[in-house]
Design a protein around this motif. Structure first.
Motif, PDB file in Angstrom:
ATOM      1  N   LYS A  98      -2.644  -0.002  -4.128  1.00  0.00           N
ATOM      2  CA  LYS A  98      -3.269  -0.901  -3.171  1.00  0.00           C
ATOM      3  C   LYS A  98      -3.304  -2.287  -3.825  1.00  0.00           C
ATOM      4  CE  LYS A  98      -4.131   2.672  -0.547  1.00  0.00           C
ATOM      5  NZ  LYS A  98      -3.565   3.684  -1.431  1.00  0.00           N
ATOM      6  N   MET A 140       0.837  -1.197   0.000  1.00  0.00           N
ATOM      7  CA  MET A 140       0.000   0.000   0.000  1.00  0.00           C
ATOM      8  C   MET A 140       0.873   1.249   0.000  1.00  0.00           C
ATOM      9  SD  MET A 140      -2.922  -1.127   2.778  1.00  0.00           S
ATOM     10  CE  MET A 140      -1.724  -1.209   4.124  1.00  0.00           C
ATOM     11  N   TYR A 144      -5.548   2.577   6.517  1.00  0.00           N
ATOM     12  CA  TYR A 144      -5.051   1.389   5.845  1.00  0.00           C
ATOM     13  C   TYR A 144      -4.689   0.274   6.816  1.00  0.00           C
ATOM     14  CZ  TYR A 144      -5.560   4.548   2.083  1.00  0.00           C
ATOM     15  OH  TYR A 144      -6.138   5.437   1.191  1.00  0.00           O
TER      16      TYR A 144
END
Length: 347
Positions: free
Chosen positions: A240, A151, A180
């Motif tokens: 991502k 990420m 996240y």
């Protein structure tokens, strides 16, 4: 249908995102907007047709017209403002992160549980249809068991003064990272086992470390990293990717697509057993503020846990705060049942 009286506290970037998404909804009526900058409050009121505005939220604590307070101020004021309304039986949608330090966050979550008002922490990705679809695919076994998560969320900080103020309260590892680290727990159903991190001050006038790279290991052995930087000198970057034993899933927001942006966000699923790539287009609102508010209203009306639940929001905060601690201390942080063991508290 009940119409909820709402006060918005904080009329900056994220506060206006809330207003733009909720001010016209049938079950919402805006009582007031408040900001310590009178010009910002006046602008928000004029733009969205709110009759009352000012610089002080305290007179609204006992205002019978107010059912819900949206707290979209800077992080250091989140606990005090939110708890003031919760103690009065008002309900609160509080922007993330809940607090600036582990001890403040723990006190906030603990007291909020005892208050008559309901609290929801604004984890907006939980209400994003693209992320919800990705979670559904992963939970359904589309790519097997997750083994690697990559990420990246870097910002080219054009409005540098705004980012400098955000950095006064915390690093990007906590402010952005909390989204996240929550996604990691949501997608995997696993707790963190260990977090390591480092950071750097990329701009000489930054009040804090403004680039961070966090590496983590989950209890099932899945590994990953989260990179976040806010700088005038970095390019915007968004990645991502979720790798499993049977393939991988990658998310591309509409604005980051090279073509076919009109199709919305793109989910790409690679199935390693067949070598087939599956593409899924989703029309999704990136920051669905009204969906968040409706989740809080569901908590109020039906006593639901919320999404995320308070327990999940607290665990995400613990992970992000641990990442910030690791950035500043250079130490590896171990977890027990999702709670980091910090050698000392953050200053």
């Amino acid at each position: 249908m009940k119409s909820y009286g709402v006060i918005l506290i904080g009329c900056g970037h994220i506060g206006l995102e809330h207003l733009s998404d909720i001010h016209f909804q049938d079950n919402v009526h805006m009582v007031a907007v408040v900001d310590q900058n009178p010009a910002a409050a006046r602008y928000a009121a004029a733009r969205y047709g709110v009759k009352e505005y000012g610089t002080d939220w305290r007179p609204y604590l006992d205002d019978a017209r107010v059912d819900i307070a949206i707290v979209a101020t800077y992080t250091d004021s989140h606990p005090a403002i939110s708890l003031a309304f919760l103690r009065k039986g008002k309900h609160v949608l509080c922007e993330k992160p809940a607090a600036s330090t582990p001890e403040e966050g723990r006190r906030f979550f603990a007291e909020a549980e005892t208050c008559p008002g309901k609290l929801l922490i604004a984890h907006v990705l939980r209400h994003n249809e693209t992320y919800r679809k990705a979670a559904e695919l992963i939970h359904g076994g589309a790519i097997g068991e997750l083994t690697l998560i990559r990420m990246v969320q870097n910002h080219h900080a054009m409005n540098w003064e705004r980012y400098k103020r955000l950095l006064q309260d915390c690093t990007p590892a906590l402010d952005c990272g909390i989204h996240y680290f929550d996604v990691v727990r949501w997608f995997t159903g696993q707790e963190f086992r260990e977090i390591r991190a480092f950071g750097s001050t990329l701009d000489t006038d930054s009040p804090n470390i403004n680039y961070t790279l966090t590496q983590f290991t989950l209890e099932n052995g899945c590994i990953g990293y989260y990179e976040a930087g806010w700088s005038r000198n970095t390019a915007s970057n968004n990645r991502k990717e979720f790798v499993g034993t049977k393939g991988r899933i990658e998310l591309t927001l509409a604005g980051n697509r090279a073509e076919c942006r009109e199709e919305g966000d793109l989910i790409t699923v690679f199935h390693s057993d067949t070598g087939v790539y599956e593409t899924i287009n989703i029309q999704a609102e990136y920051k669905n503020m009204y969906a968040q508010l409706m989740t809080l209203i569901d908590r109020i009306e039906n006593g639901t846990e919320g999404f995320p639940s308070m327990a999940d929001a607290a665990k995400a905060f613990e992970a992000a705060a641990a990442a910030e601690y690791a950035v500043k201390s250079g130490k590896t942080i171990s977890f027990i049942n999702g709670i980091p063991v910090l050698p000392t508290l953050l200053d």
